[in-house]
Design a protein around this motif. Structure first.
Motif, short mmCIF file in Angstrom:
data_model
loop_
_atom_site.label_atom_id
_atom_site.label_comp_id
_atom_site.label_asym_id
_atom_site.label_seq_id
_atom_site.Cartn_x
_atom_site.Cartn_y
_atom_site.Cartn_z
N PHE A 75 30.60 46.22 45.61
CA PHE A 75 31.71 47.66 45.21
C PHE A 75 32.67 47.40 46.37
O PHE A 75 32.40 47.77 47.42
CB PHE A 75 30.74 48.81 45.19
CG PHE A 75 31.26 49.85 45.28
CD1 PHE A 75 31.20 50.34 43.53
CD2 PHE A 75 31.56 51.00 45.84
CE1 PHE A 75 32.05 51.59 42.72
CE2 PHE A 75 31.24 51.93 45.83
CZ PHE A 75 32.29 52.35 44.31
N ASP A 76 34.29 48.00 46.15
CA ASP A 76 34.91 47.84 46.51
C ASP A 76 36.01 49.28 46.18
O ASP A 76 36.57 49.08 45.15
CB ASP A 76 35.64 46.96 46.60
CG ASP A 76 37.56 46.90 47.52
OD1 ASP A 76 37.28 48.55 48.07
OD2 ASP A 76 37.67 46.51 47.94
N ALA A 77 34.95 50.56 46.75
CA ALA A 77 35.91 52.22 46.50
C ALA A 77 37.49 51.81 46.39
O ALA A 77 38.20 52.76 44.81
CB ALA A 77 34.78 53.10 47.03
N GLU A 82 42.24 52.00 43.34
CA GLU A 82 43.81 51.37 43.13
C GLU A 82 44.09 51.19 41.98
O GLU A 82 45.24 51.53 40.61
CB GLU A 82 43.84 50.26 44.64
CG GLU A 82 45.82 49.81 43.87
CD GLU A 82 45.95 50.78 44.73
OE1 GLU A 82 47.71 51.04 44.15
OE2 GLU A 82 46.33 51.15 45.34
N ARG A 83 43.38 50.53 41.64
CA ARG A 83 43.80 50.04 39.50
C ARG A 83 43.73 51.14 38.93
O ARG A 83 44.11 50.99 37.83
CB ARG A 83 42.03 48.89 39.40
CG ARG A 83 42.52 48.28 37.98
CD ARG A 83 40.75 47.70 37.50
NE ARG A 83 40.61 47.15 35.97
CZ ARG A 83 40.53 47.52 35.08
NH1 ARG A 83 39.24 47.95 36.00
NH2 ARG A 83 40.48 47.17 34.22
N GLY A 84 42.83 52.05 39.24
CA GLY A 84 42.74 53.39 38.24
C GLY A 84 44.04 53.96 38.11
O GLY A 84 44.86 54.53 37.24
N ARG A 85 44.94 53.70 39.85
CA ARG A 85 46.30 54.54 40.09
C ARG A 85 47.52 54.21 38.83
O ARG A 85 48.73 54.48 38.84
CB ARG A 85 46.33 54.25 41.50
CG ARG A 85 45.53 55.60 42.15
CD ARG A 85 46.11 55.98 43.91
NE ARG A 85 45.36 56.24 44.28
CZ ARG A 85 44.67 55.97 45.17
NH1 ARG A 85 44.44 54.35 45.26
NH2 ARG A 85 43.88 56.33 45.89
N LYS A 86 46.79 52.59 39.58
CA LYS A 86 48.22 51.42 38.61
C LYS A 86 48.00 51.70 37.14
O LYS A 86 48.96 52.00 36.46
CB LYS A 86 47.98 50.42 38.81
CG LYS A 86 48.09 50.05 40.44
CD LYS A 86 47.62 48.32 40.52
CE LYS A 86 48.14 47.73 42.00
NZ LYS A 86 48.24 46.92 42.08
N LEU A 87 46.91 51.98 36.84
CA LEU A 87 46.70 51.77 35.03
C LEU A 87 48.00 53.57 34.00
O LEU A 87 47.98 53.82 33.86
CB LEU A 87 45.03 52.31 34.33
CG LEU A 87 44.38 50.67 34.58
CD1 LEU A 87 42.62 51.09 34.36
CD2 LEU A 87 44.63 49.96 33.89
#
Length: 93
Positions: A75-77, A82-87
């Protein structure tokens, strides 16, 4: 030919006034027509919800199967954020 069934519906005065107003304004030919359209809309929305629920259950089952077979990652919050920000950024452009 469709068989017609007569039903009695009870509703608050405000809802009844809205229904009658739609007929009086000429948007519908009868109160029954308003109710039929409302039921068609409700049926459509309900089916969408049931389809989404089925897809969610399938995703959950897949995730549980992945966990059971060891197909997991640490698990890497930070990576998830970061993935959420990019999406989000991709959606807003």
């Amino acid at each position: 030919m469709t068989t017609i069934e007569r039903l009695t519906v009870t509703m608050p005065k405000e809802m009844a006034a809205t229904l009658k107003s739609a007929v009086e304004m000429g948007d519908y030919a009868s109160t029954s027509e308003v109710i039929r359209e409302a039921l068609r809309d409700w049926s459509f929305k309900r089916q969408l919800m049931l389809d989404q629920l089925t897809a969610l259950k399938q995703d959950i089952d897949k995730g549980l199967a992945d966990v059971a077979s060891g197909r997991t990652r640490e698990f890497d919050a930070q990576r998830i954020a970061e993935r959420g920000r990019k999406l989000l950024a991709a959606r807003s452009t």
